[in-house]
Design an enzyme around this catalytic site. Structure first.
Site, PDB file in Angstrom:
ATOM      1  CB  SER A   1      47.633  33.998  34.828  1.00 37.80           C
ATOM      2  OG  SER A   1      47.997  33.933  33.468  1.00 37.80           O
TER       3      SER A   1
ATOM      4  CE  LYS B   1      44.948  31.458  31.770  1.00 36.71           C
ATOM      5  NZ  LYS B   1      45.264  32.312  32.944  1.00 36.71           N
TER       6      LYS B   1
END
Length: 279
Positions: A52, A113
């Site tokens: 990701s 993230k």
């Protein structure tokens, strides 16, 4: 009587042996406490489990996470040893930071993230481009990202329409992804991937609540982040208490081809060029 020519033998001092079970136990306890303090307040290891955050982070990267930049909460302390609310010595993270955090839902997992929105910001994605506080964040198309196809990094395309042919070069196979350079208002710049026009490329306007943050993965179409609610498997708005730390440095990286029982394969599987990368 004549005195004896031989001196009387001196008594031998017995050296009392130290150690034993008690000392070993004290040493192990000290070692355990040192490890807890180190992981809680200074640095902690973290392994990248998914793609990701491509292209910045690859599956199989091992990094140290700095624990001090944002202060400390109960999620900073390993093994669930703390139960207090709020943050101690809290500091505001910056847009663009790569943040490790405790997932705010029911799963007991750490995520990684990039921080895009601060409290009070408005965030929207239109046509794959971030609109931050009403201003489009510059995004420039650059050369495709070619990721080496390895045991732990397959060519993962989120939809058949996003799939692209593999690239052969230097006797190796590479997965090709569309790559862009994104630049935040502060001037901070980084690379992102955008595989196709998916559901995360066009969103409503999000208003980041006080005490929360808006997080996004750099591999935009392969990241369930703040664009998606927890009911949809995403992160939603991230509460500040769930911050764990900031990515610091990669101390090891492997392509997944090593076998634990064959130590010599650990060297051939290592991605030496990634070791020492800072964030």
């Amino acid at each position: 009587m004549e005195a004896s020519d031989q001196a009387e033998p001196k008594p031998v001092k017995k050296v009392q042996k130290s150690g034993g079970l008690a000392e070993t136990t004290r040493f192990l306890l000290f070692l355990f406490l040192f490890a807890i303090i180190l992981r809680s307040f200074i640095v902690a290891p973290f392994m990248i489990p998914s793609g990701s955050m491509l292209p910045r982070m690859m599956i199989g990267d091992y990094l140290f996470v700095a624990k001090w930049p944002y202060g400390f909460s109960r999620y900073s302390i390993p093994f669930g040893l703390a139960s207090f609310d709020g943050r101690i010595l809290a500091n505001e993270p910056e847009r663009g930071d790569i943040v490790i955090f405790q997932y705010p839902g029911r799963r007991d997992e750490d995520y990684v993230k990039r921080l895009i929105g601060l409290p009070g910001d408005t965030v929207q994605v239109r046509g794959g481009q971030i609109v931050l506080n009403g201003e489009a964040v510059p995004r420039v198309r650059i050369a495709d990202y070619l990721m080496p196809l390895t045991a732990n990094s397959p060519c993962r395309y989120v939809e058949p329409e996003a799939e692209r042919p593999a690239v052969m070069a230097d006797g190796r196979t590479y997965c090709a992804y569309r790559r862009y350079r994104e630049t935040l208002p502060s001037g901070r710049s980084y690379q992102v991937l955008d595989q196709y026009s998916g559901s995360g490329d066009d969103t409503p306007v999000f208003v980041v609540p006080e005490g929360h943050y808006f997080m996004m993965g750099d591999n935009r179409d392969d990241s369930l982040d703040s664009r998606f609610s927890q009911d949809a498997g995403g992160v939603g708005f991230l509460p500040a208490d769930h911050l764990v730390g900031r990515a610091l440095i990669t101390f090891f990286s492997t392509d997944g081809s090593a076998a634990w029982l064959k130590p010599w394969t650990w060297l051939t599987a290592a991605r030496w060029d990634r070791i020492g990368e800072t964030y």
